[in-house]
Design an enzyme around this catalytic site. Structure first.
Site, mmCIF file in Angstrom:
data_model
loop_
_atom_site.group_PDB
_atom_site.id
_atom_site.type_symbol
_atom_site.label_atom_id
_atom_site.label_comp_id
_atom_site.label_asym_id
_atom_site.label_seq_id
_atom_site.Cartn_x
_atom_site.Cartn_y
_atom_site.Cartn_z
ATOM 1 N N TYR A 200 0.708 -1.146 -0.551
ATOM 2 C CA TYR A 200 0.082 0.119 0.070
ATOM 3 C C TYR A 200 0.815 1.464 -0.030
ATOM 4 O O TYR A 200 0.468 2.821 0.325
ATOM 5 C CB TYR A 200 -1.127 0.455 0.719
ATOM 6 N N GLY B 239 -10.136 -5.435 -5.268
ATOM 7 C CA GLY B 239 -8.810 -5.614 -5.408
ATOM 8 C C GLY B 239 -8.155 -7.013 -4.370
ATOM 9 O O GLY B 239 -7.422 -7.979 -4.578
ATOM 10 N N ASP B 240 -8.477 -6.092 -2.695
ATOM 11 C CA ASP B 240 -8.021 -7.382 -1.789
ATOM 12 C C ASP B 240 -8.471 -8.438 -1.940
ATOM 13 O O ASP B 240 -7.540 -9.551 -1.135
ATOM 14 C CB ASP B 240 -8.568 -6.418 -0.835
ATOM 15 N N ARG B 241 -10.015 -8.390 -2.259
ATOM 16 C CA ARG B 241 -10.842 -10.025 -2.417
ATOM 17 C C ARG B 241 -10.139 -11.118 -3.153
ATOM 18 O O ARG B 241 -9.877 -12.396 -3.519
ATOM 19 C CB ARG B 241 -11.957 -10.038 -2.259
#
Length: 466
Positions: free
Chosen positions: A143, A263-265
């Protein structure tokens, strides 16, 4: 299997409520906050998703989060939010980033960022390095806060990449992925920026993604680059001159408005699938599907809640939810049913006519066992999953509800449509579901039947030609 998430954590704050008036001081909406929620973001959200996956049935799998933390109040909130996930941490040397989202009526209004100025590259501890070295799968969730740029960590990741899947989710403010990563997962904007390309038109999206992925795979020396395309799905480009053409995995159609967390999923599902031994194409397919399901259930705002029962065999759309949301919006719910064993022009005309009668069309589809009881042991010709997928692909069909009984009464009682449509010349006595529809004020109607088109005649013709 041990999955280690490496990356920067953030504190996400969600303030949600309703906005039904404007401020007297300025023409801006006033949000009456009804709920406030703090949660782990960034790599913390990824670890939370994977931990939930493990709790739902991945026996023998563990999740560990390797990160850096400050000593401020926001970091204390993060530790409290992550108490059930093993943490291996070092000092961050910078304030904890806090991102506060204001939502009204389920839609994002504005976001405030605090502590998000450029941060120094933090040191890593021996414990952090040992945790990464002991992993069976590593997911780098960058990040842009400096951890992924640490030289010792990068040297270790590059050394272990040939032996285990290393999935790298990059950030525009972060460093390039290490050589040999199993998959790098930029979104389209990130891929175009990294490749030095400008933003093009929507019509050029797939071509631009393919060009960027090919260039980045060579530049980053990764085994694959996967460009996520939002509602269009994801494009996979493999390593090597002899690689196949880019592989596009389309996304199911959903009506989600807020893509936060998708996007994290995606990357967390991808890492889990690769760690379990899935091939790249299968892993991307699973990741696209899971991201769509995540958004259709409410995204990050619904994370950790029990999902509603899904009655749909199809593209991540719940038939019960479609019916409920249509009614809540004041619309008319239309349903029709049948086996739909071989789709033909008669089906298409019936479905199209039915959809024009209301605001959504739900198809009640006989399961394989139900078809066998009704049609004989040689039917169905196509399995229920394939039949549901074909129906769901039609523009006029909003959802598919698979039922296992001989008649659709139980499905109709669950869906409670306003209109039930049958193709053909039926009488009220031949359609016992008519009485059921009337019990809640619904209406049964028939639409013209095309006798020259039928599954039976098509099946007979196919049998003749072998």
């Amino acid at each position: 299997m041990k999955i280690v998430v490496v990356g920067d954590v953030l504190l996400d704050v969600d303030l949600s409520g309703d906005a039904s008036r404007l401020s007297p001081d300025a023409p801006v909406p006033v949000v009456d906050v009804a709920a406030a929620r703090r949660r782990a973001g960034g790599a913390g959200l990824v670890a939370r998703m994977l931990h939930q996956d493990v709790q739902e049935g991945r026996q023998g799998t563990t999740v560990e989060l390797v990160t850096v933390l400050s000593d401020d109040d926001a970091a204390a909130h993060l530790r409290a939010e992550l108490t059930d996930i093993p943490l291996v941490t070092g000092p961050s040397g910078a304030p904890t980033p806090v991102k506060t989202r204001i939502r009204a009526g389920g839609h994002a209004i504005v976001r405030f960022d605090e502590g998000c100025a450029e941060a120094p590259v933090p040191p890593v501890t021996g414990g952090m390095l040992r945790a990464v070295e002991s992993a069976d799968v590593v997911l780098v969730s960058d990040y842009g806060r400096g951890l992924a740029a640490n030289p010792e960590l990068r040297e270790l990741l590059e050394r272990i990449a040939p032996g285990i899947p290393v999935v790298w989710d990059p950030h525009p403010a972060g460093p390039a992925p290490v050589r040999g990563a199993a998959a790098v997962t930029p979104n389209l904007s990130e891929a175009l920026k990294a490749a030095g390309a400008g933003q093009g038109s929507r019509a050029d999206t797939v071509r631009e993604a393919a060009d960027a992925a090919a260039l980045l795979e060579r530049r980053w020396h990764s085994k694959a680059v996967i460009v996520t395309l939002g509602e269009r799905g994801a494009l996979l480009h493999r390593q090597g001159e002899g690689a196949e053409l880019p592989h596009l995995v389309p996304a199911p159609a959903i009506g989600a408005a807020d893509p936060c967390g998708a996007g994290d999923r995606f990357c967390s599902t991808l890492a889990l699938a690769l760690g379990a031994g899935a091939g790249l194409e299968d892993a991307v397919q699973a990741a696209v599907q899971r991201a769509a399901e995540f958004l259709s259930r409410g995204g990050v705002s619904a994370l950790g809640q029990e999902p509603e029962p899904t009655q749909l065999h199809g593209p991540a759309v719940d038939a019960l939810r479609v019916a409920r949301e249509t009614r809540e919006a004041g619309g008319t719910v239309v349903a029709t049913g049948g086996c739909f064993d071989l789709l033909h022009a008669g089906h298409a005309r019936t479905l199209s006519a039915a959809r024009r009668l209301g605001d959504c069309l739900i198809v009640c589809l006989n399961s394989d066992e139900s078809v066998r009881r009704l049609k004989g042991s040689q039917r169905p010709i196509m399995g229920e999953d394939d039949r549901a997928e074909l129906l769901s692909a039609l523009e006029c069909v909003d959802a598919v509800f698979v039922f296992g009984e001989d008649t659709p009464e139980e499905a109709l009682a669950a869906l409670r449509p306003d209109i039930w449509v049958k193709g053909g010349d039926y009488s009220a006595t031949e359609l016992p579901e008519s009485a059921l529809l009337r019990s809640w004020g619904g209406q049964t109607v028939t639409v013209p039947y095309i006798p020259a088109r039928s599954t039976t005649s098509l099946a007979a013709a196919l049998a003749e030609v072998g």
